[in-house]
Enzyme design. Sequence first.
Site, PDB file in Angstrom:
ATOM      1  N   LEU A 109       0.918  -1.197  -0.048  1.00  0.00           N
ATOM      2  CA  LEU A 109       0.057   0.063   0.078  1.00  0.00           C
ATOM      3  C   LEU A 109       0.748   1.385   0.045  1.00  0.00           C
ATOM      4  O   LEU A 109       1.918   1.409   0.597  1.00  0.00           O
ATOM      5  CB  LEU A 109      -0.854  -0.087   1.491  1.00  0.00           C
ATOM      6  CG  LEU A 109      -1.955  -0.934   1.421  1.00  0.00           C
ATOM      7  CD1 LEU A 109      -2.409  -1.009   2.799  1.00  0.00           C
ATOM      8  CD2 LEU A 109      -2.850  -0.957   0.538  1.00  0.00           C
ATOM      9  N   ASP A 139       2.417  -6.348   2.455  1.00  0.00           N
ATOM     10  CA  ASP A 139       2.970  -5.516   3.251  1.00  0.00           C
ATOM     11  C   ASP A 139       3.381  -6.154   4.732  1.00  0.00           C
ATOM     12  O   ASP A 139       3.732  -5.656   5.553  1.00  0.00           O
ATOM     13  CB  ASP A 139       1.835  -4.484   3.709  1.00  0.00           C
ATOM     14  CG  ASP A 139       1.644  -3.315   2.670  1.00  0.00           C
ATOM     15  OD1 ASP A 139       2.649  -2.594   2.499  1.00  0.00           O
ATOM     16  OD2 ASP A 139       0.727  -2.859   2.200  1.00  0.00           O
ATOM     17  N   GLU A 196       5.771  -4.699  12.281  1.00  0.00           N
ATOM     18  CA  GLU A 196       5.274  -3.767  13.670  1.00  0.00           C
ATOM     19  C   GLU A 196       3.916  -3.395  13.568  1.00  0.00           C
ATOM     20  O   GLU A 196       3.280  -3.300  14.813  1.00  0.00           O
ATOM     21  CB  GLU A 196       6.066  -2.544  13.560  1.00  0.00           C
ATOM     22  CG  GLU A 196       5.725  -1.487  14.557  1.00  0.00           C
ATOM     23  CD  GLU A 196       6.302  -0.199  14.356  1.00  0.00           C
ATOM     24  OE1 GLU A 196       7.074   0.307  15.350  1.00  0.00           O
ATOM     25  OE2 GLU A 196       5.986   0.376  13.317  1.00  0.00           O
ATOM     26  N   ASP A 197       3.144  -3.343  12.695  1.00  0.00           N
ATOM     27  CA  ASP A 197       1.921  -3.072  12.583  1.00  0.00           C
ATOM     28  C   ASP A 197       0.916  -4.008  13.149  1.00  0.00           C
ATOM     29  O   ASP A 197      -0.230  -3.397  13.520  1.00  0.00           O
ATOM     30  CB  ASP A 197       1.369  -2.407  11.151  1.00  0.00           C
ATOM     31  CG  ASP A 197       2.231  -1.396  10.814  1.00  0.00           C
ATOM     32  OD1 ASP A 197       2.291  -0.409  11.615  1.00  0.00           O
ATOM     33  OD2 ASP A 197       2.555  -1.305   9.475  1.00  0.00           O
ATOM     34  N   ARG A 249      -4.569  -5.670   5.276  1.00  0.00           N
ATOM     35  CA  ARG A 249      -3.461  -6.236   6.152  1.00  0.00           C
ATOM     36  C   ARG A 249      -3.998  -7.141   7.180  1.00  0.00           C
ATOM     37  O   ARG A 249      -3.101  -7.616   8.142  1.00  0.00           O
ATOM     38  CB  ARG A 249      -2.649  -4.674   6.779  1.00  0.00           C
ATOM     39  CG  ARG A 249      -2.209  -4.214   5.647  1.00  0.00           C
ATOM     40  CD  ARG A 249      -1.020  -3.329   6.028  1.00  0.00           C
ATOM     41  NE  ARG A 249       0.028  -4.038   6.445  1.00  0.00           N
ATOM     42  CZ  ARG A 249       1.212  -3.717   7.411  1.00  0.00           C
ATOM     43  NH1 ARG A 249       1.255  -2.419   7.324  1.00  0.00           N
ATOM     44  NH2 ARG A 249       2.049  -4.270   8.079  1.00  0.00           N
ATOM     45  N   ARG A 307      -5.216   4.921  10.170  1.00  0.00           N
ATOM     46  CA  ARG A 307      -5.377   3.358  10.538  1.00  0.00           C
ATOM     47  C   ARG A 307      -5.695   3.045  11.951  1.00  0.00           C
ATOM     48  O   ARG A 307      -6.080   1.876  12.047  1.00  0.00           O
ATOM     49  CB  ARG A 307      -3.958   2.891  10.290  1.00  0.00           C
ATOM     50  CG  ARG A 307      -3.433   3.009   8.918  1.00  0.00           C
ATOM     51  CD  ARG A 307      -4.054   2.243   7.872  1.00  0.00           C
ATOM     52  NE  ARG A 307      -3.362   2.335   6.587  1.00  0.00           N
ATOM     53  CZ  ARG A 307      -2.402   1.812   5.934  1.00  0.00           C
ATOM     54  NH1 ARG A 307      -1.537   1.008   6.794  1.00  0.00           N
ATOM     55  NH2 ARG A 307      -2.105   2.172   4.630  1.00  0.00           N
ATOM     56  N   HIS A 332       1.607   7.145  10.077  1.00  0.00           N
ATOM     57  CA  HIS A 332       1.660   6.671  11.281  1.00  0.00           C
ATOM     58  C   HIS A 332       2.327   7.494  12.149  1.00  0.00           C
ATOM     59  O   HIS A 332       3.169   8.443  11.925  1.00  0.00           O
ATOM     60  CB  HIS A 332       2.277   5.269  11.597  1.00  0.00           C
ATOM     61  CG  HIS A 332       1.705   4.043  10.729  1.00  0.00           C
ATOM     62  ND1 HIS A 332       2.269   3.257  10.047  1.00  0.00           N
ATOM     63  CD2 HIS A 332       0.301   3.577  11.079  1.00  0.00           C
ATOM     64  CE1 HIS A 332       1.528   2.266   9.510  1.00  0.00           C
ATOM     65  NE2 HIS A 332       0.412   2.419  10.364  1.00  0.00           N
ATOM     66  N   CYS A 363       9.295  -0.190  11.507  1.00  0.00           N
ATOM     67  CA  CYS A 363       8.398  -1.021  11.121  1.00  0.00           C
ATOM     68  C   CYS A 363       8.503  -2.305  10.903  1.00  0.00           C
ATOM     69  O   CYS A 363       7.833  -3.230  10.670  1.00  0.00           O
ATOM     70  CB  CYS A 363       7.209  -0.236  10.186  1.00  0.00           C
ATOM     71  SG  CYS A 363       7.977   0.081   8.697  1.00  0.00           S
TER      72      CYS A 363
END
Length: 247
Positions: free
Chosen positions: A18, A61, A66-67, A86, A132, A160, A241
């Site tokens: 993305l 992704d 980390e996300d 995701r 997000r 972020h 990330c």
Amino acid sequence: MSGIALVRKPGPRIADGLVTYVRRDPVDPELALRQHEAYVSALDAAGWRPVYADPADDLPDAPFVEDTVVVCGRLAVLTRPGAPERRPEVASVERVVRELGLTSVRIAEPGTLDGGDVLQTGATVYVGRSSRTNDEGIAQLAALLPEREVVPVGLDGVLHLKSAVTALPDGTFIGDPSRVDLPGLLVPAEEAGAHVVPLGGGRVLMSASAPATAAMLRERGLDVVAVDISEFEKLEGCVTCLSVLIM
Ligand SMILES: NC(=O)NCCC[C@H](N)C(=O)O
């Protein structure tokens, strides 16, 4: 310092990741893989043993691990990423954190939270209100971390919170005051200079795309390790990330 670095190798579809606030530039999957190996080696050399989440080659992704999880002590908060495409990344990360013996809990619908919005420093957890991460996600995180102070932070024009600000080992924030609503920021010389991963002691990991900021931080006495992550930066990723460091 010794601990674990949770990571995931980029797959052949990485170029389809993305992009939100940047224009799409072609990404070289082979180069991304080599850069990822060098990134992991830098963590390993600093005492962070790599542990890999299973490859997820259909999820472009997925290397931005980390996300998907926020680790706080021995608690792993599995996120519900704000981008629906995701969300399938989370299940395989849940398996790894369980294997590592962490207790896992999760953010539930209608909450959304991306780990890239969560900046932990001392007993405070700053959380970006981003495209997000929503207020419900922040409220759920606060309820899951009763011993921490969870502070929502406004953002402007960045993906972020940690795209705009991170914390140096001494707790000083480094970041762009035009993008993030936090006082007392040390302003980096380059945009990527806002992204610092403390590796233990006075050592920090940074992107090679922030050489002037690296020089600034060396002047402050920090030991800066720089890695080239250009292919991930094209997808709005940064040094923070690509891993979750677990003590
Ligand atoms: N924590 C982060 O900064 N994650 C970067 C995620 C980039 C990915 N292309 C995304 O848009 O979700």
